[in-house]
Structures are given as structure tokens and as C-alpha cells.
Design a protein around this motif. Structure first.
Motif, short mmCIF file in Angstrom:
data_model
loop_
_atom_site.label_atom_id
_atom_site.label_comp_id
_atom_site.label_asym_id
_atom_site.label_seq_id
_atom_site.Cartn_x
_atom_site.Cartn_y
_atom_site.Cartn_z
N HIS A 102 33.51 24.60 44.20
CA HIS A 102 33.11 25.89 44.76
C HIS A 102 34.26 26.51 45.57
O HIS A 102 34.57 27.70 45.43
CB HIS A 102 31.87 25.73 45.64
CG HIS A 102 31.47 26.97 46.36
ND1 HIS A 102 30.90 28.04 45.72
CD2 HIS A 102 31.60 27.33 47.67
CE1 HIS A 102 30.68 29.01 46.60
NE2 HIS A 102 31.08 28.59 47.79
N LEU A 103 34.89 25.70 46.42
CA LEU A 103 36.00 26.20 47.23
C LEU A 103 37.19 26.60 46.36
O LEU A 103 37.85 27.61 46.64
CB LEU A 103 36.41 25.16 48.27
CG LEU A 103 35.38 24.88 49.37
CD1 LEU A 103 35.84 23.73 50.25
CD2 LEU A 103 35.10 26.13 50.19
N ALA A 104 37.44 25.84 45.32
CA ALA A 104 38.53 26.18 44.40
C ALA A 104 38.24 27.51 43.70
O ALA A 104 39.13 28.35 43.53
CB ALA A 104 38.74 25.07 43.38
N ALA A 105 36.97 27.71 43.30
CA ALA A 105 36.58 28.96 42.65
C ALA A 105 36.70 30.12 43.63
O ALA A 105 37.14 31.22 43.24
CB ALA A 105 35.16 28.85 42.11
N GLN A 106 36.33 29.91 44.88
CA GLN A 106 36.43 30.96 45.90
C GLN A 106 37.90 31.34 46.12
O GLN A 106 38.24 32.51 46.23
CB GLN A 106 35.81 30.50 47.22
CG GLN A 106 34.33 30.32 47.17
CD GLN A 106 33.59 31.65 47.06
OE1 GLN A 106 34.14 32.70 46.78
NE2 GLN A 106 32.29 31.60 47.30
N THR A 107 38.74 30.34 46.22
CA THR A 107 40.17 30.57 46.43
C THR A 107 40.76 31.31 45.25
O THR A 107 41.53 32.25 45.41
CB THR A 107 40.90 29.23 46.65
OG1 THR A 107 40.32 28.57 47.77
CG2 THR A 107 42.38 29.44 46.89
N GLU A 108 40.36 30.91 44.05
CA GLU A 108 40.87 31.54 42.84
C GLU A 108 40.42 33.00 42.76
O GLU A 108 41.21 33.88 42.43
CB GLU A 108 40.38 30.78 41.61
CG GLU A 108 40.97 31.26 40.31
CD GLU A 108 40.51 30.42 39.14
OE1 GLU A 108 39.98 31.02 38.18
OE2 GLU A 108 40.69 29.20 39.20
N SER A 109 39.16 33.27 43.07
CA SER A 109 38.68 34.65 42.99
C SER A 109 39.31 35.52 44.07
O SER A 109 39.59 36.68 43.85
CB SER A 109 37.15 34.70 43.10
OG SER A 109 36.73 34.36 44.40
N THR A 110 39.60 34.96 45.22
CA THR A 110 40.27 35.71 46.29
C THR A 110 41.71 36.01 45.89
O THR A 110 42.21 37.11 46.12
CB THR A 110 40.25 34.91 47.61
OG1 THR A 110 38.90 34.62 47.95
CG2 THR A 110 40.89 35.68 48.74
N THR A 111 42.36 35.06 45.26
CA THR A 111 43.73 35.23 44.83
C THR A 111 43.83 36.26 43.71
O THR A 111 44.78 37.02 43.65
CB THR A 111 44.30 33.87 44.36
OG1 THR A 111 44.16 32.92 45.40
CG2 THR A 111 45.77 33.98 44.00
N ASN A 112 42.85 36.30 42.82
CA ASN A 112 42.88 37.18 41.67
C ASN A 112 42.41 38.60 41.96
O ASN A 112 42.55 39.49 41.12
CB ASN A 112 42.02 36.60 40.53
CG ASN A 112 42.62 35.34 39.96
OD1 ASN A 112 43.83 35.11 40.08
ND2 ASN A 112 41.80 34.50 39.35
N GLU A 113 41.84 38.85 43.13
CA GLU A 113 41.37 40.19 43.47
C GLU A 113 42.55 41.13 43.63
O GLU A 113 43.61 40.77 44.14
CB GLU A 113 40.55 40.18 44.77
CG GLU A 113 39.19 39.55 44.63
CD GLU A 113 38.42 39.58 45.94
OE1 GLU A 113 38.94 40.10 46.94
OE2 GLU A 113 37.31 39.04 45.94
N GLU A 114 42.36 42.36 43.17
CA GLU A 114 43.38 43.39 43.32
C GLU A 114 43.37 43.84 44.78
O GLU A 114 42.32 44.07 45.37
CB GLU A 114 43.06 44.58 42.43
CG GLU A 114 43.10 44.26 40.95
CD GLU A 114 44.50 44.42 40.38
OE1 GLU A 114 45.28 45.17 40.96
OE2 GLU A 114 44.77 43.77 39.37
N ILE A 115 44.50 44.00 45.36
CA ILE A 115 44.60 44.53 46.70
C ILE A 115 44.66 46.05 46.55
O ILE A 115 45.55 46.59 45.88
CB ILE A 115 45.85 44.00 47.43
CG1 ILE A 115 45.78 42.49 47.53
CG2 ILE A 115 46.00 44.67 48.80
CD1 ILE A 115 47.00 41.85 48.13
N PRO A 116 43.68 46.78 47.14
CA PRO A 116 43.66 48.24 46.99
C PRO A 116 44.86 48.89 47.67
O PRO A 116 45.38 48.39 48.67
CB PRO A 116 42.36 48.68 47.65
CG PRO A 116 41.88 47.50 48.44
CD PRO A 116 42.59 46.30 47.93
#
Length: 118
Positions: A102-116
Motif C-alpha cells: 500500500h505504501l509503495a503504491a501511494q509513493t508511486e502514485s504521488t511520484t507519477n502525479e503531474e505537478i500543476p
């Protein structure tokens, strides 16, 4: 509180360091109250009380040898403790693995988010 089931009696018996020391001694071979008391700072009556707790928990057995009643380790008495520990270990390992995923998935999704753009 009085332990009524085998697992509770076993854990209660194992909770005391003196009783664990007695079990370690009995792992080397049978011993009577006198022998156990000589290797300890406890009196014979105190050793007898500890042996009764261990016997009720199914961790030791006592035999008759004339006047002597040597105690011996009963490994079958540790089976409920071993089973409980194995189940607890498996359950907590599974929980920790799921948390790690779960933490790895959270980290991955945070890293992959576009910064507006600001």
C-alpha cells in the motif's frame, strides 16, 4: 486471573523467568527438586511451586523414582504455544506485506502525479 485454557496456562508459565530457567535446565535432562534448588537461589518449596505451575501447563511431567520425583521436559506441551506463534507470525507478516504494498503504491502514485503549473 486464573488461566483456564491450555494456551493461557502455557503463556502464564512461560512468563516467569525462573520457570523458563527450569525448562532450560530440564532440556539437559531430568532433575529433582533438590537438584533444581541447588542450581538456584530458591528454596525447595519455591521450586516445587514453580514445578506445579509448569506441570499444570503441560510443559513438564513428573515421575516416581523411589522417594525422588524427577521432572522431565514435555515438548508436546509447547505445541499450543508453537501453533499460536506460527499463526500470529503468518498473520502479521501478511499485514506488514500488505502495508508495504500500500505504501509503495501511494509513493508511486504521488511520484507519477503531474505537478500543476503555477
Amino acid at each position: 486471573m486464573v488461566a483456564t485454557d491450555q494456551l493461557s496456562r502455557s503463556f502464564a508459565a512461560l512468563a516467569d523467568p525462573t520457570r523458563r530457567a527450569i525448562l532450560e535446565r530440564l532440556a539437559a535432562g531430568d532433575a529433582g527438586v533438590v537438584e533444581l534448588a541447588q542450581a538456584s537461589t530458591l528454596t525447595q518449596p519455591a521450586i516445587t511451586k514453580h514445578l506445579k505451575v509448569l506441570e499444570r501447563a503441560g510443559l513438564i511431567g513428573r515421575a516416581r523414582d523411589g522417594q525422588r520425583r524427577p521432572a522431565h521436559l514435555q515438548l508436546d506441551g509447547l505445541a499450543p504455544v508453537d501453533n499460536w506463534l506460527r499463526r500470529a507470525h503468518a498473520e502479521w507478516s501478511d499485514r506488514l506485506d500488505r502495508l508495504e504494498a500500500h505504501l509503495a503504491a501511494q509513493t508511486e502514485s504521488t511520484t507519477n502525479e503531474e505537478i500543476p503549473d503555477a
